[in-house]
Write an enzyme that holds these catalytic residues in place. Structure first.
Site, PDB file in Angstrom:
ATOM      1  N   ARG A 107       0.812  -1.208   0.000  1.00  0.00           N
ATOM      2  CA  ARG A 107       0.000   0.000   0.000  1.00  0.00           C
ATOM      3  C   ARG A 107       0.851   1.266   0.000  1.00  0.00           C
ATOM      4  O   ARG A 107       0.523   2.237  -0.680  1.00  0.00           O
ATOM      5  CB  ARG A 107      -0.964  -0.016   1.189  1.00  0.00           C
ATOM      6  CG  ARG A 107      -1.860   1.203   1.305  1.00  0.00           C
ATOM      7  CD  ARG A 107      -2.517   1.632  -0.006  1.00  0.00           C
ATOM      8  NE  ARG A 107      -3.201   0.545  -0.689  1.00  0.00           N
ATOM      9  CZ  ARG A 107      -3.577   0.603  -1.956  1.00  0.00           C
ATOM     10  NH1 ARG A 107      -3.319   1.674  -2.685  1.00  0.00           N
ATOM     11  NH2 ARG A 107      -4.203  -0.430  -2.499  1.00  0.00           N
ATOM     12  N   LYS A 142       2.449  24.535  -2.119  1.00  0.00           N
ATOM     13  CA  LYS A 142       1.089  24.033  -1.929  1.00  0.00           C
ATOM     14  C   LYS A 142       1.108  22.511  -2.064  1.00  0.00           C
ATOM     15  O   LYS A 142       0.638  21.928  -3.039  1.00  0.00           O
ATOM     16  CB  LYS A 142       0.138  24.676  -2.937  1.00  0.00           C
ATOM     17  CG  LYS A 142       0.009  26.187  -2.735  1.00  0.00           C
ATOM     18  CD  LYS A 142      -0.869  26.833  -3.785  1.00  0.00           C
ATOM     19  CE  LYS A 142      -0.946  28.344  -3.578  1.00  0.00           C
ATOM     20  NZ  LYS A 142      -1.731  29.025  -4.623  1.00  0.00           N
ATOM     21  N   LYS A 174       5.982  38.017  -0.131  1.00  0.00           N
ATOM     22  CA  LYS A 174       4.673  38.006  -0.775  1.00  0.00           C
ATOM     23  C   LYS A 174       3.852  39.211  -0.348  1.00  0.00           C
ATOM     24  O   LYS A 174       4.330  40.079   0.383  1.00  0.00           O
ATOM     25  CB  LYS A 174       3.972  36.679  -0.474  1.00  0.00           C
ATOM     26  CG  LYS A 174       4.704  35.488  -1.090  1.00  0.00           C
ATOM     27  CD  LYS A 174       4.074  34.169  -0.742  1.00  0.00           C
ATOM     28  CE  LYS A 174       2.719  33.998  -1.401  1.00  0.00           C
ATOM     29  NZ  LYS A 174       2.827  33.898  -2.872  1.00  0.00           N
ATOM     30  N   GLU A 207       7.168  39.674  -4.581  1.00  0.00           N
ATOM     31  CA  GLU A 207       5.889  39.564  -5.289  1.00  0.00           C
ATOM     32  C   GLU A 207       5.321  40.953  -5.539  1.00  0.00           C
ATOM     33  O   GLU A 207       5.299  41.795  -4.649  1.00  0.00           O
ATOM     34  CB  GLU A 207       4.902  38.746  -4.459  1.00  0.00           C
ATOM     35  CG  GLU A 207       3.556  38.539  -5.139  1.00  0.00           C
ATOM     36  CD  GLU A 207       2.617  37.702  -4.290  1.00  0.00           C
ATOM     37  OE1 GLU A 207       2.679  36.467  -4.389  1.00  0.00           O
ATOM     38  OE2 GLU A 207       1.836  38.289  -3.517  1.00  0.00           O
ATOM     39  N   ASP A 229       2.108  38.696  -9.912  1.00  0.00           N
ATOM     40  CA  ASP A 229       1.049  37.875  -9.342  1.00  0.00           C
ATOM     41  C   ASP A 229      -0.319  38.276  -9.863  1.00  0.00           C
ATOM     42  O   ASP A 229      -0.717  39.451  -9.779  1.00  0.00           O
ATOM     43  CB  ASP A 229       1.073  37.989  -7.813  1.00  0.00           C
ATOM     44  CG  ASP A 229       0.121  37.005  -7.160  1.00  0.00           C
ATOM     45  OD1 ASP A 229       0.202  35.802  -7.486  1.00  0.00           O
ATOM     46  OD2 ASP A 229      -0.698  37.427  -6.323  1.00  0.00           O
TER      47      ASP A 229
END
Length: 290
Positions: A107, A142, A174, A207, A229
Site C-alpha cells: 500500500r 502548496k 509576498k 511579489e 502575481d
C-alpha cells in the site's frame, strides 16, 4: 538504504529513510496482522506492478527503497524507470521474496507511486505547452504535509523545476510581507539588513501585484526575481518592459492549462503553478501476485 543518485539536494538518504520510516509506522503500527494471520511465514512469492492508466511514471526509485526498507530480502526488478511514458497494461516492476513483506510494503508503494505519477503526468503535460518559449515551469509550497519531498521529486520527474523547498531556503516577500513591512522598498531593505546581520546568502523573490509595485521593485533592486502575481498577459508585457531584463520574472496566480501558453508567450522566465501538486489526479496502478 541503497547507494543511489538523486536529482535534488533534499533527496538525501537520511530524508528518504525518515519519510519511509514515518509512513510505515503510520500504516503498520504494531504489525501487519492481516499478513501475519493469513500468510505462512516461509512463503516466498512474486508480484508485478501493473499500470492501468496513461501518463508519466514516477516513484519507481522510491518504491525500490520502500521494498528494501521493509525487507532487504525482497528483490525488485525495474522494467520501466521514472519518467517513462506508460499505458494501460504496462508492467513497471516486479518484486520477489517473502510474501508477508510484499504485502506489508504494497500500500505504501502504491500510495506514493500513484500520487507521484499523477503529479509527474500533469507536470509533463503543462511543460509540453511551454515548448518554444523561454518559460520554465515551477512548483510551489502548496503540497501535502509530510509528503512534500515526494511531490517535488515527482515534479522533477515530469520535467518541471522545483521552486523553494520550504521557508528556509529562499526569501519570498509576498503580498502580506510587503503590506506588513510598509511597502516594496521597505520590505526589500529590511530583508537585506536581515541577511547581512545573519551572515547568510539566500535568494530573494519579491511579489508584485501592480505595475507601480513592479516599478518600485525594479528601482529598489537587491532581489533575484520579480514575481508578477495574478496579472493579465497584457499587464505582464508592460511589467516586463519596466523590468527591462534587469531581473528574471515569474508569473503566478491561477494559471491553468488553458492560459499557460499565453502567459509563456509574454516572455516571462518562470511560471509557477500550485495545481501541479494540490490538484493532480492519481495514475491508477496496482500490485498483483503472479
Amino acid at each position: 538504504m541503497q547507494n543511489s543518485s538523486f536529482p535534488a539536494p533534499y533527496l538525501t538518504p537520511e530524508a528518504l529513510q525518515g519519510f519511509i520510516q514515518a509512513a510505515l509506522a503510520e500504516d503498520v503500527g504494531d504489525g501487519d496482522h492481516s499478513s501475519l494471520a493469513g500468510v505462512p511465514a516461509e512463503a516466498r512469492k512474486q508480484a508485478r506492478l501493473l499500470v492501468k492508466d496513461e501518463g508519466v511514471l514516477a516513484g519507481v526509485q522510491l518504491a525500490e527503497l520502500i521494498f528494501h526498507q521493509v525487507d532487504p530480502a525482497l528483490t525488485v526488478t525495474v522494467l520501466l524507470p521514472d519518467g517513462s511514458r506508460v499505458k494501460h497494461g504496462d508492467v513497471a516492476l516486479t518484486v520477489e521474496g517473502p510474501a508477508r513483506s510484499i504485502l506489508t510494503a504494497e500500500r505504501l508503494v502504491l500510495n506514493c507511486m500513484q500520487r507521484m505519477s499523477g503529479i509527474a503526468t500533469k507536470t509533463a503535460n503543462l511543460t509540453n505547452l511551454l515548448t518554444g518559449t523561454r518559460a520554465k515551469l515551477l512548483d510551489t509550497r502548496k503540497t501535502t504535509p509530510n509528503f512534500r519531498l515526494c511531490e517535488k521529486w515527482a515534479v522533477l520527474i515530469g520535467g518541471g523545476v522545483n521552486h523553494r523547498f520550504g521557508l528556509f531556503d529562499m526569501i519570498m516577500l509576498k503580498d502580506n510581507h510587503v503590506d506588513y513591512a510598509g511597502g516594496i522598498k521597505p520590505a526589500i531593505e529590511a530583508t537585506q539588513r536581515y541577511l547581512q546581520q545573519l551572515g547568510r546568502q539566500l535568494p530573494i523573490v519579491i511579489e508584485t501585484r501592480t505595475l507601480e509595485e513592479v516599478r518600485q521593485a525594479a528601482e529598489a533592486g537587491g532581489v533575484d526575481r520579480i514575481m508578477l502575481d495574478n496579472m493579465k498577459p497584457d499587464t505582464m508585457r508592460e511589467a516586463l518592459t519596466i523590468i527591462d531584463g534587469r531581473f528574471p520574472a515569474e508569473a503566478s496566480g491561477g494559471i491553468t492549462e488553458h492560459t499557460i501558453r499565453e502567459v509563456a508567450e509574454t516572455g516571462v522566465d518562470y511560471i509557477s503553478v500550485g495545481a501541479l501538486t494540490h490538484s493532480a489526479n492519481i495514475l491508477d496502478l496496482s500490485l498483483k501476485a503472479f
